[in-house]
Design a protein around this motif. Sequence first.
Motif, PDB file in Angstrom:
ATOM      1  N   GLN A 160       7.587   3.968 -11.213  1.00 39.13           N
ATOM      2  CA  GLN A 160       8.268   5.318 -11.395  1.00 39.13           C
ATOM      3  C   GLN A 160       8.402   6.105 -10.079  1.00 39.13           C
ATOM      4  OE1 GLN A 160       7.082   7.736 -14.932  1.00 39.13           O
ATOM      5  NE2 GLN A 160       5.729   5.977 -15.622  1.00 39.13           N
ATOM      6  N   LEU A 161       9.525   5.802  -9.451  1.00 37.59           N
ATOM      7  CA  LEU A 161       9.422   6.175  -7.830  1.00 37.59           C
ATOM      8  C   LEU A 161       9.164   7.787  -7.810  1.00 37.59           C
ATOM      9  CD1 LEU A 161      10.362   5.192  -5.136  1.00 37.59           C
ATOM     10  CD2 LEU A 161      12.782   5.796  -5.816  1.00 37.59           C
ATOM     11  N   ASP A 162       9.576   8.522  -8.494  1.00 39.70           N
ATOM     12  CA  ASP A 162       9.394   9.843  -8.350  1.00 39.70           C
ATOM     13  C   ASP A 162       7.923  10.271  -8.392  1.00 39.70           C
ATOM     14  OD1 ASP A 162       9.137   9.420 -11.139  1.00 39.70           O
ATOM     15  OD2 ASP A 162      10.284  11.377 -11.786  1.00 39.70           O
ATOM     16  N   LYS A 163       6.882   9.470  -8.896  1.00 43.11           N
ATOM     17  CA  LYS A 163       5.504   9.767  -9.015  1.00 43.11           C
ATOM     18  C   LYS A 163       4.884   9.378  -7.640  1.00 43.11           C
ATOM     19  CE  LYS A 163       5.096   9.846 -13.957  1.00 43.11           C
ATOM     20  NZ  LYS A 163       4.260   9.507 -15.115  1.00 43.11           N
ATOM     21  N   LEU A 164       5.512   8.747  -6.439  1.00 43.15           N
ATOM     22  CA  LEU A 164       4.603   8.055  -5.570  1.00 43.15           C
ATOM     23  C   LEU A 164       4.204   8.933  -4.664  1.00 43.15           C
ATOM     24  CD1 LEU A 164       6.409   4.545  -5.414  1.00 43.15           C
ATOM     25  CD2 LEU A 164       4.373   5.287  -6.604  1.00 43.15           C
ATOM     26  N   TYR A 165       5.099  10.411  -4.032  1.00 45.36           N
ATOM     27  CA  TYR A 165       5.117  11.175  -3.286  1.00 45.36           C
ATOM     28  C   TYR A 165       3.656  11.822  -3.644  1.00 45.36           C
ATOM     29  CZ  TYR A 165       5.642  14.651   0.437  1.00 45.36           C
ATOM     30  OH  TYR A 165       5.757  15.574   1.361  1.00 45.36           O
ATOM     31  N   GLY A 167      10.725  12.397  -5.682  1.00 48.39           N
ATOM     32  CA  GLY A 167       9.958  13.732  -6.154  1.00 48.39           C
ATOM     33  C   GLY A 167       9.825  14.802  -4.990  1.00 48.39           C
ATOM     34  N   ARG A 168      10.920  14.868  -4.288  1.00 50.00           N
ATOM     35  CA  ARG A 168      10.730  15.703  -3.030  1.00 50.00           C
ATOM     36  C   ARG A 168      12.018  16.645  -3.276  1.00 50.00           C
ATOM     37  NH1 ARG A 168       9.349  13.520   2.349  1.00 50.00           N
ATOM     38  NH2 ARG A 168       8.891  15.611   2.838  1.00 50.00           N
ATOM     39  N   THR A 219       0.888  -1.263  -0.012  1.00 46.87           N
ATOM     40  CA  THR A 219       0.040  -0.057   0.072  1.00 46.87           C
ATOM     41  C   THR A 219       0.861   1.235  -0.077  1.00 46.87           C
ATOM     42  OG1 THR A 219      -0.369  -0.028   2.304  1.00 46.87           O
ATOM     43  CG2 THR A 219      -1.833  -1.238   1.343  1.00 46.87           C
ATOM     44  N   ILE A 220       0.350   2.437  -0.437  1.00 41.06           N
ATOM     45  CA  ILE A 220       1.012   3.494  -0.418  1.00 41.06           C
ATOM     46  C   ILE A 220       1.052   4.100   1.092  1.00 41.06           C
ATOM     47  CG2 ILE A 220       0.830   5.912  -1.072  1.00 41.06           C
ATOM     48  CD1 ILE A 220       1.647   4.241  -3.651  1.00 41.06           C
TER      49      ILE A 220
END
Length: 390
Positions: free
Chosen positions: A262-267, A320-321, A228-229
């Motif tokens: 795509q890791l940078d889209k999860l935040y 993405g931070r 889960t996110i």
Amino acid sequence: MSKRLISFLDTTLRDGEQAPGNAMTPEQKLKLALMLEDAGVDTIETGFPASSHVDFLATQMISSRLKKASFATFSRTQVKDVKIALDAGGHSDRHLVMLVATGSDLHLKNKRHITREEGLAEITEAVTYAKEQGLTNIAVGIEDASRAQYDYIEAITRISIQAGANQIILADTTGYATPTSFGNLIRYVREIVGPNIKVSTHCHNDLGLGVANALEGIKAGADEIQATIGGIGERAGNTSLEQVAAFLYYKGDEYELGTTIQLDKLYKIYLTLRDLIKLEECRMQPLFGKYVFSTAAGIHQQGILNDPDTYEYVKPMDIGRERQLLVTRHSGRTIIRHLLQELGVSPSDKEINHLYEKFINHSSSCDDLITFTQKIQNELEFQTFEVGVL
């Protein structure tokens, strides 16, 4: 070097949602599902259609809007549940019907009040029915598998495949397992099913081992992580999708494992989720915590200003931070000198010491660089300027 691709099934909208305070509307679930698809999640679990009209409607909405990702529905090993799941999600090849089977003797006796034989009969009937409906993706999830006896795990696995299932999910439902025991369980089932049946992990975080157990599972031969996110879910939550994805991003070459996430889209998805369910912000949660890419200690700030790699193995831009340097009483003179030099000013040691004593040494506040620079500006009567986040 070729990597073995690990797939992700996101269960934020089902297992994550069923925890107290996490309920969502069908429209909210759809919004998150489309974001998860865009981030490269392979399969998105829509809910438990037989449990409520909300989950039924959410399944209809999500299944009709997804373009690339598969979707999954949750059912008990009962024909009536499978019928409702099919009514909601249809007979598409992209529809994974997941049937939860009772794994441990504890659950059989004290929760279900049935025998092992009755449990196996349920599985056979439900899987056979699903197969007869033309479904090509049928999973049997073994609840409380980490506390089940191996002989019954084997019986469930074999009868499920014989009836038509092409996926086995092993659930550490109560967070009971350790990495060693869970890895052994995955390895045992993998040897039974061979290479053509998908094996998935579904771990909970009651002892803080949800991610570690899932990682040990894929090292032992599992093909998929259910997660889960933000790691939301019942009790202490589920395996954190972003933490496993980050592990594969940073350590994938070492373990010859990869992912399409795509890791940078999860935040951004996490921020949306937080807003929808009013989830409290954590200061130090890995990757997503408020201050995990912020530093206030002078020694660390000096290192980061010289070379970010000194204290940043996980890079904020990968998640993405943004990096933040915060000024507190633990900061040093380096941050003052840096800010002044950014303004084109070459301060004397006397000026540095004055500003340090006045604004840092005895301070109990925590300032971002913009606020702190304004204090320096006012003190030294500099002209107005702007300082962004480093």
